[in-house]
Design a protein around this motif. Structure first.
Motif, PDB file in Angstrom:
ATOM      1  N   SER A 178      -7.430  -2.403 -14.127  1.00  0.00           N
ATOM      2  CA  SER A 178      -8.977  -2.878 -14.152  1.00  0.00           C
ATOM      3  C   SER A 178      -9.745  -1.587 -13.733  1.00  0.00           C
ATOM      4  CB  SER A 178      -9.070  -3.952 -13.207  1.00  0.00           C
ATOM      5  OG  SER A 178      -8.563  -3.833 -11.785  1.00  0.00           O
ATOM      6  N   TRP A 197     -13.032   0.218 -12.124  1.00  0.00           N
ATOM      7  CA  TRP A 197     -13.889   0.087 -11.086  1.00  0.00           C
ATOM      8  C   TRP A 197     -14.751   1.452 -10.952  1.00  0.00           C
ATOM      9  CZ3 TRP A 197     -14.132  -4.592  -8.156  1.00  0.00           C
ATOM     10  CH2 TRP A 197     -13.085  -5.386  -8.440  1.00  0.00           C
ATOM     11  N   THR A 198     -15.869   1.492  -9.852  1.00  0.00           N
ATOM     12  CA  THR A 198     -16.350   2.802  -9.371  1.00  0.00           C
ATOM     13  C   THR A 198     -16.318   2.553  -7.951  1.00  0.00           C
ATOM     14  OG1 THR A 198     -18.476   1.674  -9.305  1.00  0.00           O
ATOM     15  CG2 THR A 198     -17.672   2.899 -11.367  1.00  0.00           C
ATOM     16  N   SER A 214     -18.040   2.703  -4.267  1.00  0.00           N
ATOM     17  CA  SER A 214     -19.348   1.996  -3.683  1.00  0.00           C
ATOM     18  C   SER A 214     -20.459   3.180  -3.536  1.00  0.00           C
ATOM     19  CB  SER A 214     -18.974   1.109  -2.413  1.00  0.00           C
ATOM     20  OG  SER A 214     -18.369   1.894  -1.475  1.00  0.00           O
ATOM     21  N   THR A 227     -21.307   6.534  -8.663  1.00  0.00           N
ATOM     22  CA  THR A 227     -20.799   5.888  -9.966  1.00  0.00           C
ATOM     23  C   THR A 227     -20.457   7.225 -10.957  1.00  0.00           C
ATOM     24  OG1 THR A 227     -23.241   6.148 -10.839  1.00  0.00           O
ATOM     25  CG2 THR A 227     -22.081   3.962  -9.756  1.00  0.00           C
ATOM     26  N   VAL A 249     -16.211  -1.140  -6.481  1.00  0.00           N
ATOM     27  CA  VAL A 249     -17.171  -1.883  -7.211  1.00  0.00           C
ATOM     28  C   VAL A 249     -16.967  -1.878  -8.691  1.00  0.00           C
ATOM     29  CG1 VAL A 249     -19.673  -2.041  -7.544  1.00  0.00           C
ATOM     30  CG2 VAL A 249     -19.047  -1.107  -5.530  1.00  0.00           C
ATOM     31  N   LYS A 250     -16.857  -3.137  -9.084  1.00  0.00           N
ATOM     32  CA  LYS A 250     -16.548  -3.437 -10.527  1.00  0.00           C
ATOM     33  C   LYS A 250     -17.464  -2.595 -11.526  1.00  0.00           C
ATOM     34  CE  LYS A 250     -13.897  -5.756 -13.389  1.00  0.00           C
ATOM     35  NZ  LYS A 250     -12.626  -5.163 -13.797  1.00  0.00           N
ATOM     36  N   ALA A 251     -17.221  -2.075 -12.440  1.00  0.00           N
ATOM     37  CA  ALA A 251     -17.587  -1.104 -13.061  1.00  0.00           C
ATOM     38  C   ALA A 251     -18.420  -2.001 -14.193  1.00  0.00           C
ATOM     39  CB  ALA A 251     -16.576  -0.196 -14.150  1.00  0.00           C
ATOM     40  N   GLU A 252     -19.666  -1.666 -14.561  1.00  0.00           N
ATOM     41  CA  GLU A 252     -20.515  -2.371 -15.514  1.00  0.00           C
ATOM     42  C   GLU A 252     -19.846  -1.984 -16.947  1.00  0.00           C
ATOM     43  OE1 GLU A 252     -23.269  -4.160 -15.076  1.00  0.00           O
ATOM     44  OE2 GLU A 252     -22.888  -3.808 -12.827  1.00  0.00           O
ATOM     45  N   LYS A 253     -19.957  -3.079 -17.688  1.00  0.00           N
ATOM     46  CA  LYS A 253     -19.414  -2.961 -19.141  1.00  0.00           C
ATOM     47  C   LYS A 253     -20.391  -2.434 -20.058  1.00  0.00           C
ATOM     48  CE  LYS A 253     -15.997  -6.462 -18.966  1.00  0.00           C
ATOM     49  NZ  LYS A 253     -14.464  -5.884 -19.348  1.00  0.00           N
ATOM     50  N   SER A 254     -19.978  -1.171 -20.591  1.00  0.00           N
ATOM     51  CA  SER A 254     -20.993  -0.534 -21.466  1.00  0.00           C
ATOM     52  C   SER A 254     -20.906  -0.828 -22.876  1.00  0.00           C
ATOM     53  CB  SER A 254     -20.793   0.799 -21.257  1.00  0.00           C
ATOM     54  OG  SER A 254     -19.389   1.300 -21.290  1.00  0.00           O
TER      55      SER A 254
END
Length: 68
Positions: free
Chosen positions: A17, A19-20, A22, A25, A63-68
């Protein structure tokens, strides 16, 4: 032998999975395993040619990475 809490980490922080951190980013962080001390990750700064690095971090540092 599974460590305490690692079963929960398997669900919340599955291997592979993305992530970034906290606090920034700037890095792409990939979960590569779970240890008694924390979550084992590899990370790199995309687009800079920096080598991939690895370390063990605590769940609150990811922190869960944003979907791009």
């Amino acid at each position: 032998m599974k460590s305490e809490g690692s079963e929960e980490w398997d669900k919340t922080y599955p291997i592979g999975s993305i992530w970034t951190f906290s606090w920034t980013t700037d890095y792409v962080v990939t979960v590569i395993g779970h240890t008694r001390r924390g979550i084992k990750v590899s990370y790199r700064r995309p687009g800079t040619g920096h080598t991939q690095k690895a370390g063990i971090y605590q769940p609150e540092e990811l922190v869960k990475a944003e979907k791009s």
